[in-house]
Design a protein around this motif. Structure first.
Motif, PDB file in Angstrom:
ATOM      1  N   TRP A  16       0.843  -1.198   0.000  1.00  0.00           N
ATOM      2  CA  TRP A  16       0.000   0.000   0.000  1.00  0.00           C
ATOM      3  C   TRP A  16       0.873   1.241   0.000  1.00  0.00           C
ATOM      4  N   ARG A  17       0.438   2.262  -0.758  1.00  0.00           N
ATOM      5  CA  ARG A  17       1.165   3.521  -0.792  1.00  0.00           C
ATOM      6  C   ARG A  17       0.130   4.637  -0.683  1.00  0.00           C
ATOM      7  N   ALA A  18       0.330   5.525   0.293  1.00  0.00           N
ATOM      8  CA  ALA A  18      -0.656   6.581   0.562  1.00  0.00           C
ATOM      9  C   ALA A  18      -0.609   7.682  -0.476  1.00  0.00           C
ATOM     10  N   THR A  19       0.590   8.022  -0.971  1.00  0.00           N
ATOM     11  CA  THR A  19       0.768   9.068  -1.973  1.00  0.00           C
ATOM     12  C   THR A  19       1.800   8.601  -2.986  1.00  0.00           C
ATOM     13  N   PRO A  20       1.865   9.255  -4.143  1.00  0.00           N
ATOM     14  CA  PRO A  20       2.865   8.834  -5.144  1.00  0.00           C
ATOM     15  C   PRO A  20       4.296   8.919  -4.627  1.00  0.00           C
ATOM     16  N   ASP A  21       4.564   9.843  -3.683  1.00  0.00           N
ATOM     17  CA  ASP A  21       5.931  10.009  -3.185  1.00  0.00           C
ATOM     18  C   ASP A  21       6.221   9.117  -1.996  1.00  0.00           C
ATOM     19  N   ALA A  22       5.195   8.522  -1.401  1.00  0.00           N
ATOM     20  CA  ALA A  22       5.395   7.713  -0.201  1.00  0.00           C
ATOM     21  C   ALA A  22       5.978   6.350  -0.570  1.00  0.00           C
ATOM     22  N   GLN A  23       6.627   5.763   0.420  1.00  0.00           N
ATOM     23  CA  GLN A  23       7.204   4.439   0.211  1.00  0.00           C
ATOM     24  C   GLN A  23       6.127   3.377   0.402  1.00  0.00           C
ATOM     25  N   ARG A  24       6.147   2.338  -0.411  1.00  0.00           N
ATOM     26  CA  ARG A  24       5.167   1.275  -0.255  1.00  0.00           C
ATOM     27  C   ARG A  24       5.434   0.493   1.016  1.00  0.00           C
ATOM     28  N   SER A  25       4.352   0.096   1.652  1.00  0.00           N
ATOM     29  CA  SER A  25       4.497  -0.681   2.894  1.00  0.00           C
ATOM     30  C   SER A  25       3.606  -1.904   2.805  1.00  0.00           C
ATOM     31  N   GLU A  26       4.053  -2.972   3.445  1.00  0.00           N
ATOM     32  CA  GLU A  26       3.288  -4.209   3.437  1.00  0.00           C
ATOM     33  C   GLU A  26       2.096  -4.062   4.371  1.00  0.00           C
ATOM     34  N   VAL A  27       0.931  -4.498   3.882  1.00  0.00           N
ATOM     35  CA  VAL A  27      -0.304  -4.324   4.650  1.00  0.00           C
ATOM     36  C   VAL A  27      -1.128  -5.594   4.580  1.00  0.00           C
ATOM     37  N   VAL A  29      -5.027  -6.801   3.997  1.00  0.00           N
ATOM     38  CA  VAL A  29      -6.243  -6.328   3.356  1.00  0.00           C
ATOM     39  C   VAL A  29      -7.378  -7.289   3.696  1.00  0.00           C
ATOM     40  N   SER A  30      -8.510  -6.732   4.128  1.00  0.00           N
ATOM     41  CA  SER A  30      -9.687  -7.555   4.411  1.00  0.00           C
ATOM     42  C   SER A  30     -10.938  -6.818   3.929  1.00  0.00           C
ATOM     43  N   ILE A  31     -11.994  -7.594   3.745  1.00  0.00           N
ATOM     44  CA  ILE A  31     -13.251  -7.026   3.255  1.00  0.00           C
ATOM     45  C   ILE A  31     -14.208  -6.871   4.423  1.00  0.00           C
ATOM     46  N   GLY A  32     -14.657  -5.632   4.610  1.00  0.00           N
ATOM     47  CA  GLY A  32     -15.595  -5.354   5.686  1.00  0.00           C
ATOM     48  C   GLY A  32     -16.996  -5.125   5.154  1.00  0.00           C
ATOM     49  N   ASP A  33     -17.772  -4.338   5.885  1.00  0.00           N
ATOM     50  CA  ASP A  33     -19.149  -4.046   5.497  1.00  0.00           C
ATOM     51  C   ASP A  33     -19.147  -2.949   4.432  1.00  0.00           C
ATOM     52  N   ALA A  34     -19.095  -3.376   3.152  1.00  0.00           N
ATOM     53  CA  ALA A  34     -19.071  -2.486   1.997  1.00  0.00           C
ATOM     54  C   ALA A  34     -17.786  -1.680   1.897  1.00  0.00           C
ATOM     55  N   THR A  35     -16.748  -2.102   2.630  1.00  0.00           N
ATOM     56  CA  THR A  35     -15.469  -1.391   2.551  1.00  0.00           C
ATOM     57  C   THR A  35     -14.330  -2.385   2.434  1.00  0.00           C
ATOM     58  N   LEU A  36     -13.231  -1.886   1.910  1.00  0.00           N
ATOM     59  CA  LEU A  36     -11.975  -2.635   1.897  1.00  0.00           C
ATOM     60  C   LEU A  36     -11.111  -2.038   3.010  1.00  0.00           C
ATOM     61  N   ILE A  37     -10.742  -2.858   3.970  1.00  0.00           N
ATOM     62  CA  ILE A  37     -10.001  -2.374   5.145  1.00  0.00           C
ATOM     63  C   ILE A  37      -8.531  -2.684   4.949  1.00  0.00           C
ATOM     64  N   ILE A  38      -7.712  -1.652   5.094  1.00  0.00           N
ATOM     65  CA  ILE A  38      -6.258  -1.796   4.957  1.00  0.00           C
ATOM     66  C   ILE A  38      -5.629  -1.503   6.313  1.00  0.00           C
ATOM     67  N   THR A  39      -4.899  -2.478   6.842  1.00  0.00           N
ATOM     68  CA  THR A  39      -4.221  -2.309   8.144  1.00  0.00           C
ATOM     69  C   THR A  39      -2.757  -2.656   7.992  1.00  0.00           C
ATOM     70  N   ASP A  40      -1.929  -2.164   8.979  1.00  0.00           N
ATOM     71  CA  ASP A  40      -0.522  -2.573   8.952  1.00  0.00           C
ATOM     72  C   ASP A  40      -0.403  -3.953   9.569  1.00  0.00           C
ATOM     73  N   LEU A  41       0.826  -4.438   9.698  1.00  0.00           N
ATOM     74  CA  LEU A  41       1.021  -5.801  10.182  1.00  0.00           C
ATOM     75  C   LEU A  41       0.660  -5.945  11.647  1.00  0.00           C
ATOM     76  N   GLN A  42       0.513  -4.817  12.345  1.00  0.00           N
ATOM     77  CA  GLN A  42       0.057  -4.843  13.735  1.00  0.00           C
ATOM     78  C   GLN A  42      -1.454  -4.630  13.823  1.00  0.00           C
ATOM     79  N   GLU A  43      -2.113  -4.706  12.665  1.00  0.00           N
ATOM     80  CA  GLU A  43      -3.555  -4.592  12.537  1.00  0.00           C
ATOM     81  C   GLU A  43      -4.080  -3.212  12.936  1.00  0.00           C
ATOM     82  N   ARG A  44      -3.241  -2.197  12.752  1.00  0.00           N
ATOM     83  CA  ARG A  44      -3.705  -0.831  12.965  1.00  0.00           C
ATOM     84  C   ARG A  44      -4.263  -0.297  11.638  1.00  0.00           C
TER      85      ARG A  44
END
Length: 341
Positions: A16-27, A29-44
């Motif tokens: 996942w990358r928040a902006t074009p200049d940001a570094q990609r980070s491993e995340v 991904v899960s499917i919630g109630d009509a949303t795609l939830i992206i968390t870090d490896l600590q589930e934040r």
């Protein structure tokens, strides 16, 4: 949404990358109630994407890259190994797409419906409208010219009209006695080709010589002439010609003032071979009354037994009394010799 419930326990890893200049980070991904939830490896939680607003940056290619609608700078890359999550997202996106309104598709449907309406208009309404307009604006002199052109072609089959002098004078008297609605109208006797009688644009009626030679009195031929006058009143002779010739015959008459020769040839053959449509008895009886002709002789000429024409016999408007004679005996004898014996 059934599809959402099916995939709500599905998880995957991605970049996942928040902006074009940001570094990609491993995340995760899960499917919630009509949303795609992206968390870090600590589930934040890092981001929540609305599933209806997810777009794919590289359709059909791997690894799959997604971004929120309107923000291609924030991306989520799902590696080749996460095919199940990619399949789930594609199915959910497809379900959302099918439920969305499609203005372009609606416009296409409306356009095709409009084109279909135009085609129907051109095929069914326009030819009738053009023909009706042509019939209404063509002057009588042009009708007469068209009728004469048609007659010239028909006479190649019927032969020239009979013109013995005394008989021709009697025929003029017959035409004056049984005029067309718009004027006297010509009556011509031909040797062959015409089954019994037919009519042309311009008020001309053609009759077979047998009608004047094979009957003892003029009432029979008068009946056939009345029937043709009525047919011409019920359906305009020029309109019948144009209907037979189709749209281009009407268009040609309006633009050039003439009907093409091939149309006239075709219609001439049609007139000489066309069985005459029977007229309603009420129409015939009104016509015989209007032209002061007895209907009984005509009825027996149609059916010698009188069984099928009993109405014309029983309701003869001149039964038991004499109408104005169609022709004098002398003129009838002259007319019977119009073709020279």
């Amino acid at each position: 949404m059934t599809a959402l419930e099916k995939y709500q326990r599905l998880e995957a890893t991605g970049l996942w990358r928040a902006t074009p200049d940001a570094q990609r980070s491993e995340v995760i991904v899960s499917i919630g109630d009509a949303t795609l939830i992206i968390t870090d490896l600590q589930e934040r939680p890092l981001a929540h994407w609305s599933i209806p607003a997810i777009e794919r940056l590289n359709p059909g290619r791997r690894p799959a890259i997604y971004h929120p609608d309107g923000d291609p700078g924030e991306t989520l890359e799902l590696p080749e190994t996460e095919r199940e999550m990619v399949t789930a997202l594609e199915k959910l996106r497809g379900a959302v797409e099918r439920r969305r309104p499609h203005p372009g598709r609606l416009r296409l449907v409306l356009f095709l419906a409009s084109m279909a309406a135009v085609v129907v208009l051109l095929l069914f309404w326009l030819p009738t409208a053009i023909r009706t307009h042509a019939v209404s604006v063509v002057p009588e002199v042009k009708r007469a010219e068209t009728g004469q052109s048609l007659l010239d072609i028909m006479q190649r089959i019927t032969g020239p009209s009979c013109d013995e002098a005394d008989g021709s004078a009697a025929l003029v008297r017959l035409a004056n006695r049984l005029p067309a609605p718009e004027g006297p109208g010509r009556i011509l006797v031909v040797r062959s080709g015409v089954l019994r009688a037919t009519h042309l644009p311009g008020g001309t009626v053609l009759i077979n010589r047998a009608l004047v030679e094979d009957h003892e009195a003029p009432d029979v031929v008068a009946g056939y002439i009345v029937a043709e006058r009525l047919r011409a009143e019920m359906q305009d002779p020029l309109g019948k010609l144009l209907k037979h010739g189709g749209f281009w015959a009407s268009f040609s008459l309006l633009t050039t003032g003439t009907v093409k020769r091939d149309v006239l040839h075709s219609y001439a053959r049609h007139l000489l071979t066309e069985p005459r449509e029977p007229l309603p008895e009420s129409t015939l009886l009104a016509g015989f009354r209007s032209w002061s002709v007895s209907s009984t002789p005509y009825a027996y000429a149609l059916d010698i037994s009188g069984e099928t024409t009993l109405g014309l016999i029983e309701a003869d408007p001149f039964s038991g009394r004499s109408p104005t004679p169609v022709l004098s005996d002398a003129n009838w004898l002259r007319l019977q010799g119009i073709c020279g014996g």
